[in-house]
Design a protein around this motif. Structure first.
Motif, PDB file in Angstrom:
ATOM      1  N   LEU A 150       0.832  -1.208   0.000  1.00  0.00           N
ATOM      2  CA  LEU A 150       0.000   0.000   0.000  1.00  0.00           C
ATOM      3  C   LEU A 150       0.867   1.260   0.000  1.00  0.00           C
ATOM      4  O   LEU A 150       0.558   2.246  -0.670  1.00  0.00           O
ATOM      5  CB  LEU A 150      -0.938   0.004   1.211  1.00  0.00           C
ATOM      6  N   CYS A 151       1.963   1.219   0.758  1.00  0.00           N
ATOM      7  CA  CYS A 151       2.849   2.400   0.804  1.00  0.00           C
ATOM      8  C   CYS A 151       3.463   2.673  -0.566  1.00  0.00           C
ATOM      9  O   CYS A 151       3.552   3.827  -1.005  1.00  0.00           O
ATOM     10  CB  CYS A 151       3.943   2.202   1.853  1.00  0.00           C
ATOM     11  N   ILE A 163       8.697   6.725  -4.386  1.00  0.00           N
ATOM     12  CA  ILE A 163       9.895   6.651  -3.553  1.00  0.00           C
ATOM     13  C   ILE A 163      10.260   5.191  -3.238  1.00  0.00           C
ATOM     14  O   ILE A 163      11.428   4.819  -3.226  1.00  0.00           O
ATOM     15  CB  ILE A 163       9.689   7.426  -2.232  1.00  0.00           C
ATOM     16  N   TYR A 164       9.260   4.371  -2.963  1.00  0.00           N
ATOM     17  CA  TYR A 164       9.532   2.979  -2.580  1.00  0.00           C
ATOM     18  C   TYR A 164       9.403   2.029  -3.765  1.00  0.00           C
ATOM     19  O   TYR A 164       8.576   2.238  -4.650  1.00  0.00           O
ATOM     20  CB  TYR A 164       8.493   2.476  -1.571  1.00  0.00           C
ATOM     21  N   SER A 165      10.164   0.939  -3.693  1.00  0.00           N
ATOM     22  CA  SER A 165       9.896  -0.246  -4.515  1.00  0.00           C
ATOM     23  C   SER A 165      10.014  -1.440  -3.591  1.00  0.00           C
ATOM     24  O   SER A 165      10.696  -1.365  -2.568  1.00  0.00           O
ATOM     25  CB  SER A 165      10.933  -0.454  -5.614  1.00  0.00           C
ATOM     26  N   MET A 166       9.373  -2.548  -3.969  1.00  0.00           N
ATOM     27  CA  MET A 166       9.546  -3.780  -3.202  1.00  0.00           C
ATOM     28  C   MET A 166      10.880  -4.390  -3.632  1.00  0.00           C
ATOM     29  O   MET A 166      11.119  -4.625  -4.815  1.00  0.00           O
ATOM     30  CB  MET A 166       8.387  -4.752  -3.464  1.00  0.00           C
ATOM     31  N   PRO A 175       9.377  -2.818   1.253  1.00  0.00           N
ATOM     32  CA  PRO A 175       9.407  -1.529   0.556  1.00  0.00           C
ATOM     33  C   PRO A 175      10.622  -0.699   0.976  1.00  0.00           C
ATOM     34  O   PRO A 175      10.832  -0.479   2.163  1.00  0.00           O
ATOM     35  CB  PRO A 175       8.106  -0.858   1.026  1.00  0.00           C
ATOM     36  N   GLN A 176      11.383  -0.268   0.018  1.00  0.00           N
ATOM     37  CA  GLN A 176      12.596   0.506   0.324  1.00  0.00           C
ATOM     38  C   GLN A 176      12.745   1.648  -0.655  1.00  0.00           C
ATOM     39  O   GLN A 176      12.439   1.492  -1.834  1.00  0.00           O
ATOM     40  CB  GLN A 176      13.845  -0.385   0.182  1.00  0.00           C
ATOM     41  N   PRO A 177      13.264   2.795  -0.189  1.00  0.00           N
ATOM     42  CA  PRO A 177      13.675   3.827  -1.144  1.00  0.00           C
ATOM     43  C   PRO A 177      14.913   3.311  -1.899  1.00  0.00           C
ATOM     44  O   PRO A 177      15.562   2.362  -1.445  1.00  0.00           O
ATOM     45  CB  PRO A 177      14.060   5.017  -0.254  1.00  0.00           C
ATOM     46  N   PHE A 190       7.513  13.923   2.336  1.00  0.00           N
ATOM     47  CA  PHE A 190       6.899  13.748   3.663  1.00  0.00           C
ATOM     48  C   PHE A 190       5.419  14.127   3.689  1.00  0.00           C
ATOM     49  O   PHE A 190       4.939  14.769   4.613  1.00  0.00           O
ATOM     50  CB  PHE A 190       7.718  14.471   4.747  1.00  0.00           C
ATOM     51  N   CYS A 191       4.739  13.691   2.634  1.00  0.00           N
ATOM     52  CA  CYS A 191       3.283  13.851   2.619  1.00  0.00           C
ATOM     53  C   CYS A 191       2.646  12.948   3.663  1.00  0.00           C
ATOM     54  O   CYS A 191       1.496  13.149   4.055  1.00  0.00           O
ATOM     55  CB  CYS A 191       2.727  13.528   1.239  1.00  0.00           C
ATOM     56  N   GLY A 192       3.361  11.898   4.077  1.00  0.00           N
ATOM     57  CA  GLY A 192       2.889  11.023   5.149  1.00  0.00           C
ATOM     58  C   GLY A 192       1.822  10.027   4.736  1.00  0.00           C
ATOM     59  O   GLY A 192       1.282   9.297   5.578  1.00  0.00           O
ATOM     60  N   GLN A 193       1.514   9.968   3.457  1.00  0.00           N
ATOM     61  CA  GLN A 193       0.427   9.073   3.041  1.00  0.00           C
ATOM     62  C   GLN A 193       0.785   7.601   3.211  1.00  0.00           C
ATOM     63  O   GLN A 193      -0.090   6.763   3.406  1.00  0.00           O
ATOM     64  CB  GLN A 193       0.050   9.347   1.594  1.00  0.00           C
ATOM     65  N   CYS A 194       2.095   7.294   3.153  1.00  0.00           N
ATOM     66  CA  CYS A 194       2.486   5.890   3.351  1.00  0.00           C
ATOM     67  C   CYS A 194       2.158   5.465   4.778  1.00  0.00           C
ATOM     68  O   CYS A 194       1.739   4.325   5.026  1.00  0.00           O
ATOM     69  CB  CYS A 194       3.963   5.667   3.016  1.00  0.00           C
ATOM     70  N   ALA A 195       2.287   6.396   5.734  1.00  0.00           N
ATOM     71  CA  ALA A 195       1.927   6.071   7.121  1.00  0.00           C
ATOM     72  C   ALA A 195       0.410   5.968   7.270  1.00  0.00           C
ATOM     73  O   ALA A 195      -0.102   5.136   8.014  1.00  0.00           O
ATOM     74  CB  ALA A 195       2.482   7.132   8.068  1.00  0.00           C
TER      75      ALA A 195
END
Ligand code: SF4
Ligand code: SF4
Ligand code: SF4
Length: 482
Positions: A150-151, A163-166, A175-177, A190-195
């Motif tokens: 989801l992130c 920013i992330y890929s698996m 998931p990592q940058p 830092f929109c924070g939507q991943c959190a």
């Protein structure tokens, strides 16, 4: 079409998924990796259901319904499959709910309870990863990750930052940058939507850690006070201290911010509400000193004061000043109070500072000083011209939509002396000198008319003064404008 779920027949529409049809009819199908704002991927397999005539279980979130389909959502086979999948997740998951910030808002916890999954602690094999708390707003504990992606998807599909890929394989897929750097070393905004979307405690908001458990907060749905996008947000407020703990994008009106989107300001910038220096009670100045009074006393004092001034000098001697930090509705009430109650035309607003010119310009050009279209139309645009707006900074959630429109194939033209972020996504960057905007636009009009690129039916049906305009822009050849 007609589709049967658990022996009952429902009306369904072409292209609908089993999950959407079930939800629409109040039939619960559990999900871990699904979010209504994101494309379904069927990764967690918790939504597995039986479809008569199909050999294997189907993922309800990705399988489309067909005429005459017969679905079963709660057979023993389905329940066993869900239990197996949950057990596999829990065998690598730290059972530290006692101190986890997602406790009470964790989908894995909810489903483990519902399906009564118990894994003896000696059978749990943790990934043994260090806590990643190098970032200012987000803490990641990927030992808790359930690989729902989801992130990854919210960052890609809504924030358009990717920013992330698996990375890696099997249980190590996480998931990592890029290059596993902290987020602050990536282009993360830092929109924070991943959190917001993480269904467990693997990504959490740093400022909220340890502040209040999920059952100790009230949800207040409201409008972000920062910018004109007007994102709909759910603010979680500590019931005892009445302090803002965290903010989520709200699903109340997905057309505004997709039911999830926020920017760094809306997500992490509301803590000013908790500042002890804020005025929470009205003050009246007596003998040169401000004194705290009750609301009733303050209202009586103000009403009497206004009445006295109006009686002596007339209603035009008073005026009201409102704020862009309020909602449209509050501002509407303020002008109504001024015009209908005080009977004064003197209404002003802090947005005059930056919008006196834009509102006047829009009103003259389009007949109204506001947007002529809704916030989602831009996703259908073929060409977008951005001028006088550093959109990703000033209206970030809308800036993300412009990026998405570019991904959808729109051409972006940025005319701005500064190299704003959107320039990276632009087909053309026109770098006019400050003060020459009007010349630039007249030049564009000149070329549009000269090369007969005009939408004549639109001009004749919807506009006035075209001949006068033609005369004015006659001299604005590209050479002259340059
Ligand atoms: S905070 Fe926003 S930009 Fe950063 S990784 Fe999360 S979703 Fe992506
Ligand atoms: S960090 Fe959270 S949102 Fe991202 S894949 Fe893991 S569990 Fe899902
Ligand atoms: S874009 Fe950011 S600042 Fe503007 S309304 Fe949305 S969350 Fe608030």
């Amino acid at each position: 079409m007609k589709v049967t779920i658990n022996g009952r027949t429902y009306e369904a529409i072409e292209g609908q998924t089993i999950y959407d049809l079930a939800m629409q009819n109040g039939i619960d199908i559990p999900v871990l990796c699904h979010h209504p704002a994101l494309e379904p991927i069927g990764a967690c397999r918790i939504c597995a259901v039986e479809v008569e005539g199909l050999k294997t279980l189907q993922t309800a979130c990705t399988t489309k319904v067909f005429e005459g389909m017969k679905i079963h959502t709660a057979t023993d086979r389905v329940t066993n499959a869900r239990k197996t999948n949950l057990s596999l997740l829990l065998k690598v998951h730290p059972n530290d709910c006692m101190t986890c910030d997602a406790n009470g808002n964790c989908k894995l916890q909810e489903l483990a309870y519902e399906y009564n999954i118990k894994i003896p602690s000696q059978e749990v094999q943790l990934r043994g990863l260090p806590l990643d708390d190098a970032d200012p707003f987000i803490v990641r504990d990927l030992n808790k990750c359930i690989q729902c992606q989801l992130c990854v998807r919210v960052c890609d599909e809504i924030e358009n930052m990717s920013i992330y890929s698996m990375v890696e394989r099997g249980y190590e897929t996480l998931p990592q940058p890029a290059f596993g750097t902290p987020l602050k070393e990536s282009e993360c905004v830092f929109c924070g939507q991943c959190a917001t979307v993480c269904p467990v405690g693997a990504i959490v908001e740093k400022p909220a850690i340890g502040k209040a458990r999920w059952w100790e907060v009230d949800k207040v749905t409201t409008t972000c006070p920062y910018c004109g996008v007007g994102c709909q947000i759910d603010v979680y407020v500590d019931k005892r201290k009445k302090e803002v703990v965290r903010v989520y994008g709200s699903g109340i009106n997905p057309d505004v911010n997709d039911g999830v989107a926020t920017c760094v300001k809306g997500k992490f910038g509301l803590d000013f509400v908790n500042d002890p220096a804020r005025l929470k009670k009205p003050l009246i100045k007596r003998n040169g000193e401000f004194t705290e009074v009750s609301w009733q006393e303050a209202l009586d004092y103000t009403a009497n004061g206004l009445k006295a001034v109006i009686t002596k000098y007339g209603s035009e001697s008073v005026g009201v000043l409102s704020s862009a930090k309020c909602t449209n509705e509050e501002n509407y009430l303020m002008q109504k109070f001024a015009r209908a109650v005080l009977k004064t035309p003197n209404v002003d607003h802090c947005a005059r500072l930056c919008h006196a010119s834009t509102v006047a310009g829009l009103a003259r050009a389009f007949g109204s000083g506001a947007m002529t279209n809704n916030l989602k139309d831009i996703l259908q645009a073929q060409v977008i011209l951005v001028t006088g707006s550093n959109t990703t900074e000033a209206h970030p959630v809308y800036g993300s939509r412009i990026k998405k429109a570019v991904r959808n194939g729109a051409k972006l033209i940025v005319s701005d002396p500064r190299k704003i972020e959107l320039v990276k996504y632009a087909t053309i960057w026109l770098r006019q000198r400050p003060g020459t905007d009007v010349a630039l636009f007249n030049g564009l009009l000149h070329v549009i008319i000269k090369e007969n690129l005009v939408d004549w039916p639109f001009i004749s049906n919807r506009t006035v003064g075209f001949e006068e305009l033609k005369k004015i822009i006659g001299k604005y050849t590209p050479e002259y404008v340059e």
